[in-house]
Design a protein around this motif. Structure first.
Motif, PDB file in Angstrom:
ATOM      1  N   TYR B 381       0.839  -1.204   0.000  1.00 43.43           N
ATOM      2  CA  TYR B 381       0.000   0.000   0.000  1.00 43.43           C
ATOM      3  C   TYR B 381       0.873   1.253   0.000  1.00 43.43           C
ATOM      4  O   TYR B 381       0.877   2.017   0.972  1.00 43.43           O
ATOM      5  CB  TYR B 381      -0.913   0.030   1.227  1.00 43.43           C
ATOM      6  CG  TYR B 381      -1.687  -1.251   1.465  1.00 43.43           C
ATOM      7  CD1 TYR B 381      -2.798  -1.562   0.678  1.00 43.43           C
ATOM      8  CD2 TYR B 381      -1.313  -2.137   2.481  1.00 43.43           C
ATOM      9  CE1 TYR B 381      -3.511  -2.734   0.898  1.00 43.43           C
ATOM     10  CE2 TYR B 381      -2.019  -3.299   2.713  1.00 43.43           C
ATOM     11  CZ  TYR B 381      -3.120  -3.600   1.918  1.00 43.43           C
ATOM     12  OH  TYR B 381      -3.824  -4.748   2.145  1.00 43.43           O
ATOM     13  N   ARG B 385      -2.116   3.856  -0.815  1.00 42.93           N
ATOM     14  CA  ARG B 385      -2.978   3.519  -1.946  1.00 42.93           C
ATOM     15  C   ARG B 385      -3.409   2.060  -1.857  1.00 42.93           C
ATOM     16  O   ARG B 385      -2.622   1.185  -1.508  1.00 42.93           O
ATOM     17  CB  ARG B 385      -2.243   3.777  -3.264  1.00 42.93           C
ATOM     18  CG  ARG B 385      -2.174   5.257  -3.632  1.00 42.93           C
ATOM     19  CD  ARG B 385      -1.702   5.420  -5.089  1.00 42.93           C
ATOM     20  NE  ARG B 385      -0.373   4.856  -5.312  1.00 42.93           N
ATOM     21  CZ  ARG B 385       0.762   5.537  -5.118  1.00 42.93           C
ATOM     22  NH1 ARG B 385       0.706   6.796  -4.707  1.00 42.93           N
ATOM     23  NH2 ARG B 385       1.924   4.966  -5.329  1.00 42.93           N
ATOM     24  N   GLY B 386      -4.660   1.823  -2.181  1.00 43.10           N
ATOM     25  CA  GLY B 386      -5.144   0.449  -2.217  1.00 43.10           C
ATOM     26  C   GLY B 386      -5.678  -0.063  -0.898  1.00 43.10           C
ATOM     27  O   GLY B 386      -6.150  -1.201  -0.818  1.00 43.10           O
ATOM     28  N   LEU B 387      -5.635   0.746   0.136  1.00 40.96           N
ATOM     29  CA  LEU B 387      -6.166   0.287   1.429  1.00 40.96           C
ATOM     30  C   LEU B 387      -7.694   0.304   1.408  1.00 40.96           C
ATOM     31  O   LEU B 387      -8.293   1.220   0.835  1.00 40.96           O
ATOM     32  CB  LEU B 387      -5.688   1.210   2.556  1.00 40.96           C
ATOM     33  CG  LEU B 387      -4.300   0.968   3.147  1.00 40.96           C
ATOM     34  CD1 LEU B 387      -3.945   2.091   4.111  1.00 40.96           C
ATOM     35  CD2 LEU B 387      -4.231  -0.374   3.857  1.00 40.96           C
TER      36      LEU B 387
END
Lengths: 324, 545
Positions: B381, B385-387
């Protein structure tokens, strides 16, 4: 009238039943229970606790058992003079509290209700003594500076919440002047600040309603007739207008008295008064199932009875109404 | 110990005009009620109405404060640092294997009604607290004793097989399942080990009935420095000197009055008018005013407790230790303590309290924001980002819970680029969510029952009821077990060092800061020393006029 009162009381039974049923089941569906604590109990202890309080019985059985405990089984109203024990007097058993295991809800009510009643009565007195003259004065001297002052005072009273007024009074009279204790409920002097705080809010409402009621009545034909017959101003107000002018106040007082008598959470907290209002609110936070039900039932009972009283008084005061 | 907290306190703290009265504290003469009070009377704010005064059923701090005055224990706590000193037992022996404790009771011990207090009273008391039908919350404290758990669960019905024996009226022998090195500390500080007056209790109903009338004023028979004189619910509790207490000569106070005041504003006002000598708690927003105007009345004592956040390690992304560690490292604890809490708290970089019973954890959360960012990127992450959406759960009982959550939310946004939503829930709803695992990150606090590193570390054992993180580590469990078997302290503490290191590496929780106990105390109250557990044996306390 007797028939009317009896009918209203009979109608109250299903109302009560709905309230009890609703409260009983609603509180069970709220997350957390009386034993939910920061420190978890072991599963064994949890099992022991549930067995001890019969919380492991099916919910319907707990409900039926509770209803049976509530059902009046005797009639010795005289026992009430010797402490407000509803179990002694009517066989109504609200059971022990979950939070305070060595007290029954009957006892808590018997201990705390008189305190709330005392505070309520004094506050109500304060409210009427301040509110009625203010309202009448404002109505009689409509649109004069007297009216503006009275109405502003009333409006301020409505706008300033008790949790502001109470601490401000304490700051002034207890901390700076040193005339009173900051909090507590020991001697007669400790009644002054709380009842002033609680009473002033109701005084404000009463003043507004009295003014409104009087203005309406004072515009009516029978008042003009009375004046035309040469009645003095005070006779017009107290003899002719008073009854009709107070009608809105009376209908307001029904639920207001129920509220004032069952205690005020905020006032009781600010002044550390051992009344029922704090129990009412805190029982919900504590998930004290029996105490929640006990206080709700009591409050509901008060509202039902006081509304009935209001209706009876209104018929007596307003010739346009009849018992039907 | 449970931190007694309730929504009403928060609700009222927010509303009851703290703002109106904040700032300057003028001092006026006390009203008549306070001035007329006799000299040796201590008046204490005590937070809440006690549930009961039966040492075998109560749990909270307000109850503890009163029970401490009423009941004595085998081993008492030293008033300076709470180390075990002789109490009802004038001496004791521990067998070399650490499994058998033999207590020798003082001669002539008696209850406040004059009846003799013997070793059998202890045995009968322990039988009562362990009886399954009695359903005592603190029965698990005895599970180290041979057969106690089985008896409490109902699988063993013969109490004679539980490890308590009284060879004579003045000797009590306790046999343990495993060496329990902190047993004496626990007995000194935990009232569940106190003897209760079983003969008196039996007069008011079955022994196993909770809340019989034996605890009411007039009925309650006590063993400590004081006896119960008056209990008016929601008003006050008064205890007076117990002439039958074995050390009555040392007691200097004539009377203690406990006031159940659940609102800190009210309490502070009563302190200012002289109605109280001691408050239970203190409003953070008045700290500065007191520091400036009345530094002699403000007390900020270290307190053996930790404020932390739990991760639910069964919910992604917190199944990954790197993500947990990143979140833990991205918090600026110094700033939190300095700007948000402002009550002299100590930042926590490990779970165990530094300096408890001579133990200080060597492990420490290190690396700061740079390491946090690296770990988050390594976990997949980068820059957050992407959490998945993340929620932080707290209870608004104390106003500072919200401030802390907001400060940490901002730190995570700034340092990790992660947006975390805040959710608050009413006390019992919040507890339910935490206990049933309906959360991702949740506020928590833990106050020690006795002064030993074990209190904090045992929580994270697999299957511990208070381990709401669901984190489990076999090595950790093994070390905990090994520590309890250790007979000498350095071997035991070596295990704890490794356990603290595992906690810092795996981060099932985010340690934030160690509590302080802030309260106001009149300078006239003497014999009152800061102790890590906020316990103050009353027999040493007196009023200096």
């Amino acid at each position: 009238m007797l028939r009317y009162v009896l009918r209203r009381l009979l109608e109250a039974i299903p109302v009560m039943l709905v309230i009890i049923t609703g409260t009983f089941f609603m509180q069970r569906f709220v997350p957390g229970g009386p034993f939910t604590a920061e420190k978890a109990v072991t599963p064994e202890v949890q099992r022991n606790l549930e067995a001890y309080y019969h919380l492991n019985d099916p919910l319907w059985k707990q409900y039926v058992d509770y209803l049976w405990d509530l059902t009046p089984k005797r009639f010795h109203p005289l026992a009430l003079t010797d402490g407000l024990d509803l179990k002694e007097a009517f066989g109504i058993d609200f059971r022990p509290s979950f939070k305070y295991p060595n007290r029954t809800v009957n006892e808590i009510i018997a201990d705390k209700l008189p305190v709330s009643l005392e505070l309520g009565m004094i506050s109500l007195g304060v409210a009427l003594v301040i509110g009625l003259p203010l309202g009448i004065l404002a109505a009689v001297r409509r649109n004069s500076w007297i009216d503006y002052i009275c109405s502003s005072v009333a409006m301020t009273g409505i706008c300033v919440p008790t949790f502001v007024l109470g601490p401000v009074l304490v700051l002034g009279f207890a901390i700076h002047l040193g005339w009173f204790n900051a909090s507590g409920w020991y001697g007669p002097i400790d009644r002054v600040l709380p009842s002033l705080t609680l009473g002033s809010v109701y005084a404000a409402y009463i003043a507004r309603l009295t003014r409104g009621g009087f203005l309406e009545v004072l515009n009516q034909d029978f008042i003009r007739t009375a004046r035309a017959k040469g009645a003095s101003e005070s006779r017009v107000i107290f003899r002719h207008a008073l009854r009709g002018g107070l009608l809105p106040v009376v209908s307001f007082l029904g639920p207001a008295v129920a509220g004032i008598l069952t205690g005020s959470f905020v006032i009781e907290t600010i002044f550390q008064i051992p009344g029922l209002g704090r129990e009412f609110v805190n029982s919900a936070f504590n998930r004290d199932y029996t105490l929640i039900l006990g206080t709700v039932i009591l409050y509901a009972g008060f509202i039902i009875v006081l509304n009935l009283v209001v209706d009876v008084v209104q018929v007596w005061m307003n010739p346009k109404l009849k018992f039907e | 110990m449970i931190i007694r907290s309730s929504l009403r306190a928060a609700f009222l703290a927010l509303t009851l005009g703290g703002a109106f009265l904040g700032g300057g504290c003028s001092r006026r003469s006390a009203p008549a009620a306070a001035a007329a009070a006799p000299a040796q009377v201590l008046r204490m704010g005590n937070s809440a109405e006690p549930q009961d005064l039966d040492p075998q059923t109560v749990q909270g701090v307000p109850e503890l404060n009163i029970v401490l005055a009423l009941f004595d224990s085998l081993v008492e706590a030293d008033p300076h640092d709470l180390h075990p000193v002789p109490g009802q037992a004038e001496s004791w022996e521990i067998s070399p294997d650490g499994l058998t404790y033999t207590f020798h009771l003082r001669a002539g011990l008696s209850w406040s009604n004059g009846e003799p207090l013997t070793a059998d009273d202890f045995i009968q008391s322990y039988r009562r607290i362990l009886a399954p039908a009695f359903a005592a919350e603190y029965s698990y404290l005895f599970y180290y004793v041979k057969g106690a758990k089985e008896f409490n669960e109902g699988t063993l019905t013969d109490f004679a097989q539980v490890g308590f024996r009284a060879p004579d009226a003045r000797t009590l022998v306790v046999s343990l399942k495993q060496p329990t090195p902190f047993l004496l500390k626990e007995i000194a500080c935990h009232y569940a080990w106190d003897a209760v007056p079983v003969k008196t209790i039996a007069r008011f109903g079955p022994l196993e009935q909770k809340g019989s009338h034996w605890t009411r004023a007039g009925n309650l028979v006590s063993s400590g420095p004081f006896q119960l004189k008056d209990w008016t619910p929601n008003k006050r509790i008064i205890v007076v000197r117990n002439p039958h207490y074995w050390d009555a000569g040392r007691v200097r106070l004539d009377q203690i009055e406990f006031y159940p005041i659940d609102d800190q504003n009210v309490e502070e006002r009563m302190f200012r008018t002289g109605q109280l000598d001691l408050t239970y708690d203190f409003l953070p927003n008045k700290l500065d005013a007191y520091r400036r105007d009345h530094p002699d009345e403000l007390r900020v004592d270290p307190w053996l407790g930790i404020y932390y956040y739990n991760f639910n390690v069964t919910r992604p992304p917190f199944t990954d230790a790197r993500v947990r560690r990143a979140f833990a490292l991205a918090v600026d604890r110094e700033e939190l303590v300095r700007d948000v809490m402002r009550g002299g708290q100590t930042p926590a970089y490990a779970v165990s309290y530094p300096g408890v019973s001579g133990y200080a954890p060597r492990a420490r959360l290190e690396g700061g924001v740079a390491e946090a960012r690296r770990l988050l990127a390594e976990a997949g992450y980068p820059e957050g980002r992407g959490l998945p959406p993340i929620e932080l759960l707290y209870n608004p009982n104390q106003e500072y819970n919200r401030s802390v959550a907001e400060a940490i939310q901002a730190m995570w946004r700034k340092n990790l680029g992660v947006a975390v939503a805040l959710t608050n829930q009413e006390w019992k709803v919040y507890l339910d969510s935490m206990q049933t695992g309906h959360y991702q990150i949740a506020r928590a606090g833990w106050i020690a029952d006795y002064a030993d590193p074990n209190v904090f570390l045992e929580i994270y054992a697999t299957g511990n009821g208070n381990n709401y993180t669901k984190w489990s580590n076999p090595e950790y469990d093994r070390l905990l077990h090994q520590a309890l078997l250790a007979t000498d302290e350095s071997a035991r503490y070596a295990c704890y060092q490794q356990m603290d290191a595992i906690l810092v590496r795996e981060c099932p929780v985010i340690p934030l800061f160690y509590y302080t106990k802030t309260y106001a105390k009149k300078p006239s109250v003497q014999g009152w020393w800061p102790t890590l557990l906020d316990e103050h044996p009353y027999k040493y306390v007196y009023i200096q006029n």
